[in-house]
Write an enzyme that holds these catalytic residues in place. Structure first.
Site, PDB file in Angstrom:
ATOM      1  N   ALA A 187       0.614  -1.207  -0.338  1.00  0.00           N
ATOM      2  CA  ALA A 187       0.090  -0.090  -0.086  1.00  0.00           C
ATOM      3  C   ALA A 187       0.631   1.542  -0.066  1.00  0.00           C
ATOM      4  CB  ALA A 187      -1.172  -0.351   1.357  1.00  0.00           C
ATOM      5  N   GLY A 193      -0.240  -4.976   0.293  1.00  0.00           N
ATOM      6  CA  GLY A 193      -1.437  -4.815  -0.225  1.00  0.00           C
ATOM      7  C   GLY A 193      -1.317  -5.720  -1.593  1.00  0.00           C
ATOM      8  N   GLU A 249      -1.994  -9.368  -1.253  1.00  0.00           N
ATOM      9  CA  GLU A 249      -3.875  -9.314  -0.947  1.00  0.00           C
ATOM     10  C   GLU A 249      -4.278  -8.811  -2.259  1.00  0.00           C
ATOM     11  OE1 GLU A 249      -3.890  -8.296   3.452  1.00  0.00           O
ATOM     12  OE2 GLU A 249      -3.253  -5.988   2.145  1.00  0.00           O
ATOM     13  N   GLU A 281       3.568  -6.217   7.395  1.00  0.00           N
ATOM     14  CA  GLU A 281       2.784  -5.010   7.767  1.00  0.00           C
ATOM     15  C   GLU A 281       3.192  -4.941   9.354  1.00  0.00           C
ATOM     16  OE1 GLU A 281      -0.599  -5.686   4.687  1.00  0.00           O
ATOM     17  OE2 GLU A 281       1.171  -7.083   5.267  1.00  0.00           O
TER      18      GLU A 281
END
Length: 257
Positions: A65, A108, A111, A131
């Site tokens: 992200a 992300g 994901e 993360e």
């Protein structure tokens, strides 16, 4: 600014979407995720398209992200933005989606690759949920989909250490369909997409729905629990320290507060 390139005639019946933030290693900001959602919704309505390939570049599918967009926010900010509603809408895409992954697929990015229905990986691909290293946890399905794909023990190891999974290991554990040399990963993904595109589009859509129903039973509950905890971490000092350290390119000093 447009962060997503779209080619609807990559192969007969196949559309190719390419993440296009090369300087940021395709970091997923809000604008890019919105573009992905809107493109997938349009392709879902396009009868000339039967299968979708989502790709990055050789260096990165998506390296995570966009931390700069989140570093200064608190949990209320995150709840108001509700960034994961976009992910929920992407998840509802009826047509099969194949992720073509080379280089980093982290946070992300990992994901997003798991949000797709299949993954073709290059030998250089690296998957992970790092993360924890910036004081938070996965929030877009990482704790749920990674566990279902890899099993509890391996998923727990990756989530709690932030370590990466090589392409070979990912294939071994069933996270990816196939690993090929880097120069062939996109071609291989397009070949698979073209093969599926020759099948009945209605049957493919309903079959996808059925497989996902089996895989995602009770997923909604897990996603809700994951997101609540993710948002809560934005009131921690460790989150601020971890993300600021990332931006400032220095090691974080976590205090547990």
């Amino acid at each position: 600014m447009k962060f997503l390139l779209e080619e609807r005639a990559a192969r007969p019946g196949v559309a190719l979407l390419t993440l296009n933030r090369p300087k940021e290693l395709n970091a997923l900001n809000l604008e890019l995720m919105q573009e992905i959602k809107e493109s997938l919704q349009a392709l879902d309505k396009d009868d000339s398209v039967r299968v979708i390939v989502l790709a990055g570049n050789e260096k990165a599918f998506a390296a995570g992200a966009d931390i700069k967009q989140m570093a200064g926010r608190n949990s209320v900010d995150m709840l108001k933005i509700d960034q994961f509603s976009t992910w929920d809408q992407i998840r509802k895409t009826k047509k099969p989606i194949i992720a073509a992954v080379s280089g980093f697929a982290l946070g992300g990015g990992c994901e997003l690759s798991m949000l797709c229905d299949m993954i073709i990986a290059s030998e250089t691909a690296k998957f992970g949920q790092p993360e924890i290293k910036i004081g938070v946890m996965p929030g877009a399905g990482g704790t749920q989909r990674l566990t279902k794909a890899l099993g509890k023990a391996k998923a727990m190891e990756l989530v709690l250490t932030g370590d990466f999974l090589s392409a070979t290991e990912a294939e071994k554990h069933g996270l990816v369909n196939k690993v090929v040399p880097v120069e062939f990963y996109l071609t291989e993904a397009l070949n698979l997409a073209e093969k599926i595109s020759k099948m009945s589009p209605l049957a493919a859509s309903l079959a996808k729905e059925a497989v996902n129903r089996s895989f995602e039973t009770f997923l909604d509950e897990g996603l809700h629990f994951e997101r609540k905890n993710f948002y809560l971490l934005f009131d921690s000092e460790d989150q601020k320290e971890g993300m600021n350290a990332f931006i400032e390119k220095r090691p974080p000093k976590f205090t547990g507060k």
